[in-house]
Design an enzyme around this catalytic site. Structure first.
Site, PDB file in Angstrom:
ATOM      1  N   CYS A   1      32.039 -38.285  38.431  1.00 29.47           N
ATOM      2  CA  CYS A   1      31.868 -39.725  38.745  1.00 29.47           C
ATOM      3  C   CYS A   1      31.225 -40.372  37.522  1.00 29.47           C
ATOM      4  O   CYS A   1      30.039 -40.668  37.528  1.00 29.47           O
ATOM      5  CB  CYS A   1      30.943 -39.899  39.943  1.00 29.47           C
ATOM      6  N   ALA A   2      31.991 -40.618  36.487  1.00 30.20           N
ATOM      7  CA  ALA A   2      31.381 -40.841  35.171  1.00 30.20           C
ATOM      8  C   ALA A   2      31.035 -42.287  34.839  1.00 30.20           C
ATOM      9  O   ALA A   2      30.211 -42.543  33.957  1.00 30.20           O
ATOM     10  CB  ALA A   2      32.296 -40.276  34.089  1.00 30.20           C
ATOM     11  N   GLY A   3      31.680 -43.258  35.493  1.00 31.96           N
ATOM     12  CA  GLY A   3      31.492 -44.645  35.067  1.00 31.96           C
ATOM     13  C   GLY A   3      30.088 -45.150  35.323  1.00 31.96           C
ATOM     14  O   GLY A   3      29.495 -44.803  36.338  1.00 31.96           O
ATOM     15  N   PRO A   4      29.515 -45.958  34.435  1.00 29.76           N
ATOM     16  CA  PRO A   4      30.059 -46.468  33.168  1.00 29.76           C
ATOM     17  C   PRO A   4      29.909 -45.526  31.971  1.00 29.76           C
ATOM     18  O   PRO A   4      30.284 -45.890  30.868  1.00 29.76           O
ATOM     19  CB  PRO A   4      29.243 -47.746  32.942  1.00 29.76           C
TER      20      PRO A   4
ATOM     21  N   CYS B   1      20.720 -41.805  42.095  1.00 28.59           N
ATOM     22  CA  CYS B   1      19.590 -42.654  41.655  1.00 28.59           C
ATOM     23  C   CYS B   1      19.019 -43.315  42.895  1.00 28.59           C
ATOM     24  O   CYS B   1      18.667 -44.490  42.895  1.00 28.59           O
ATOM     25  CB  CYS B   1      19.972 -43.650  40.572  1.00 28.59           C
TER      26      CYS B   1
ATOM     27  N   LYS C   1      25.691 -40.839  31.324  1.00 30.68           N
ATOM     28  CA  LYS C   1      25.462 -39.386  31.331  1.00 30.68           C
ATOM     29  C   LYS C   1      26.620 -38.676  30.641  1.00 30.68           C
ATOM     30  O   LYS C   1      26.428 -37.664  29.967  1.00 30.68           O
ATOM     31  CB  LYS C   1      25.268 -38.873  32.752  1.00 30.68           C
TER      32      LYS C   1
HETATM   33  C1  LIG Z   1      26.109 -43.579  40.054  1.00 30.34           C
HETATM   34  S1  LIG Z   1      27.578 -44.066  39.303  1.00 30.34           S
HETATM   35  C2  LIG Z   1      27.719 -42.930  37.975  1.00 30.34           C
HETATM   36  C3  LIG Z   1      26.880 -43.313  36.794  1.00 30.34           C
HETATM   37  C4  LIG Z   1      27.255 -42.535  35.556  1.00 30.34           C
HETATM   38  N1  LIG Z   1      27.192 -41.113  35.752  1.00 30.34           N
HETATM   39  C5  LIG Z   1      26.387 -42.908  34.367  1.00 30.34           C
HETATM   40  O1  LIG Z   1      25.409 -42.205  34.060  1.00 30.34           O
HETATM   41  O2  LIG Z   1      26.691 -43.921  33.723  1.00 30.34           O
HETATM   42  C6  LIG Z   1      28.813 -43.500  40.403  1.00 30.34           C
HETATM   43  C7  LIG Z   1      30.227 -43.748  39.934  1.00 30.34           C
HETATM   44  O3  LIG Z   1      31.087 -43.083  40.846  1.00 30.34           O
HETATM   45  C8  LIG Z   1      32.259 -43.823  40.944  1.00 30.34           C
HETATM   46  N2  LIG Z   1      32.979 -43.386  42.158  1.00 30.34           N
HETATM   47  C9  LIG Z   1      32.887 -43.896  43.408  1.00 30.34           C
HETATM   48  N3  LIG Z   1      33.720 -43.232  44.233  1.00 30.34           N
HETATM   49  C10 LIG Z   1      34.331 -42.281  43.494  1.00 30.34           C
HETATM   50  C11 LIG Z   1      35.308 -41.298  43.767  1.00 30.34           C
HETATM   51  N4  LIG Z   1      35.829 -41.163  44.997  1.00 30.34           N
HETATM   52  N5  LIG Z   1      35.724 -40.520  42.757  1.00 30.34           N
HETATM   53  C12 LIG Z   1      35.209 -40.646  41.513  1.00 30.34           C
HETATM   54  N6  LIG Z   1      34.290 -41.571  41.183  1.00 30.34           N
HETATM   55  C13 LIG Z   1      33.848 -42.369  42.153  1.00 30.34           C
HETATM   56  C14 LIG Z   1      31.793 -45.255  40.946  1.00 30.34           C
HETATM   57  O4  LIG Z   1      32.846 -46.123  40.598  1.00 30.34           O
HETATM   58  C15 LIG Z   1      30.666 -45.196  39.915  1.00 30.34           C
HETATM   59  O5  LIG Z   1      31.163 -45.544  38.660  1.00 30.34           O
END
Ligand SMILES: C[S@@+](CC[C@H](N)C(=O)[O-])C[C@H]1O[C@@H](n2cnc3c(N)ncnc32)[C@H](O)[C@@H]1O
Length: 425
Positions: free
Chosen positions: A252-255, A370, A258
């Site tokens: 779940c990398a966005g944005p 978080c 990490k």
């Molecule tokens: C807490 S954020 C991650 C923050 C990121 N790791 C960083 O350090 O910048 C969670 C992310 O999970 C994504 N997300 C939500 N549902 C998801 C899914 N089913 N599969 C993959 N990513 C998902 C969201 O769009 C969001 O970008």
């Protein structure tokens, strides 16, 4: 006027104050811009308390008033009770602004209410509103948080005293922390520019100047990243994997905060990071910060089109309520509800289950949120790790225990949660 317009925009358009305000105050003198920022952010944080005060001096509830009048009253209350603005100046300015938005009747109404508000100082108001109330509600009043969030913090921390320290920390703006991504920057240019070295992450630097001075933000060698977020990424990369350790996944990398750090650490150790994100525009943000944007994919992390056991190490930084990062977004606490958890917890469980399939036996999954809400942290682990195919690994020293919970009031970071899970078979 600008502040009231910003407050209206935040409420009417669900806008984020930290995104809309900077362009609105760009042309102001530095002092006026700082005043507008403090007034806008402070009003948004404290409006739970101010609404209770305003309700106690009005026959009409704040929420039934016109949005413009409500915004003027809230900003006026903040100036009267929490800033050093002389009372007559705070009332007169508010009355003038109310006249522009709502004519004579609006300005009279604002004048009458703010005069009543100015009759007591903030401590006297808090004492009056909290009298006879249970501890959770009186803390919610004093520190202007929804009561359900206060109770969730109390449950996670185990004491009202600590809970109060956390609530107070949420009302202090977070300092800005930069990450010097290893192999791309050694941080020396940040120190030369006056950044302070931090204690928890070897890549973290506290920054108080203008970000325009930081050239590394343009080429991606430096990023803005909370120190707790850096620390959990570092611990995720350091947990011991048995055998091969060069196929890493961020599910779940966005944005991409990490992902960029993990990729940089991985490159130094001969590992390749694949970064996945379900939302295409957020995947694009990840591409911007990675050295190898070709390693970014867009898939639903709960249903990855990849063979089981494809990775040695998987990070699940799950979408969560964000209750651990309320100090960053002044309006955030008012936008969340218990109902959000009902949708998030099953998704967190699905993502963790998916990660546990994608990692090979002997490999490690790091589960991160978080949020310190127990339903999103220990609750998810308890439901997912029911059989004995997995074990929780101890968090490395100097930390103790099988999970790590960071806190703004203790660690100076967002309230990040980390569990390291080894797949056994
Ligand atoms: C807490 S954020 C991650 C923050 C990121 N790791 C960083 O350090 O910048 C969670 C992310 O999970 C994504 N997300 C939500 N549902 C998801 C899914 N089913 N599969 C993959 N990513 C998902 C969201 O769009 C969001 O970008």
């Amino acid at each position: 006027m600008t502040v009231v317009e910003a407050l209206i925009k935040v409420e009417r358009e669900d806008a984020y104050a930290n995104l809309i305000l900077p362009p609105m105050i760009r042309d102001l003198e530095e002092r006026d811009a700082a005043f507008a920022t403090e007034l806008t952010y402070g009003t948004l944080r404290m409006l739970g308390l101010y609404d209770r005060i305003l309700n106690s001096v009005s026959t009409r509830s704040v929420l039934e008033m016109d949005i413009e009048v409500r915004a003027v009253l809230r900003a006026g209350a903040h100036q009267l009770l929490s800033m050093r603005t002389p009372p007559h100046a705070a009332v007169d300015t508010s009355v003038d602004i109310a006249r522009k938005f709502s004519g004579q009747s609006g300005s009279k109404f604002v004048n009458a209410l703010l005069r009543r508000v100015s009759e007591k100082d903030i401590e006297e108001w808090i004492a009056q509103l909290s009298e006879g109330k249970p501890r959770g509600e009186s803390l919610a009043i004093r520190h202007s948080h929804p009561e359900w969030i206060v109770n969730a913090y109390r449950d996670a921390l185990g004491s009202w005293e600590e809970c109060e320290l956390l609530l107070a920390a949420n009302n202090r703006p977070a300092t800005l922390t930069l990450v010097a991504r290893p192999g791309r920057s050694d941080g020396s240019e940040l120190v030369e520019l006056g950044a302070e070295v931090c204690a928890l992450s070897p890549y973290a630097y506290r920054w108080s100047g203008s970000l325009r001075k930081v050239a590394g933000l343009i080429d991606g060698s430096v990023g803005v990243q909370d120190e707790g977020s850096q620390l959990v990424a570092i611990l995720s990369s350091a947990a011991e994997v048995i055998g091969q350790d060069d196929r890493w996944l961020d599910l779940c990398a966005g944005p991409g905060g990490k992902a960029a750090l993990l990729e940089a650490i991985g490159i130094q150790r001969g590992a390749t990071l694949t970064a996945n994100e379900v939302t295409p525009h957020r995947a694009e943000l990840v591409r911007h910060v990675m050295v190898h944007p070709e390693n970014v994919m867009v898939m639903d992390g709960t249903d990855m089109d990849l063979p089981a056991s494809s990775f040695d190490r998987v990070l699940v930084d799950a979408p969560c309520s964000g209750l651990g990062a309320l100090r960053r977004r002044p309006e955030a606490r008012w936008r969340k509800s218990l109902r959000d958890l009902a949708g998030l917890v099953p998704l967190q469980e699905q993502l963790l289950l998916s990660a546990l399939k994608l990692v090979r036996p002997g490999g490690v999954v790091a589960y991160v949120t978080c949020s310190p809400h127990i339903a999103e942290t220990q609750g998810v682990l308890e439901r997912v790790l029911r059989d004995n195919s997995f074990e929780l690994m101890p968090i490395p020293a100097p930390y103790v225990g099988n999970t790590l919970q960071l806190w703004p009031h203790k660690d100076g970071t967002d309230a990040m949660f980390l569990a390291l899970i080894r797949r056994l078979n």
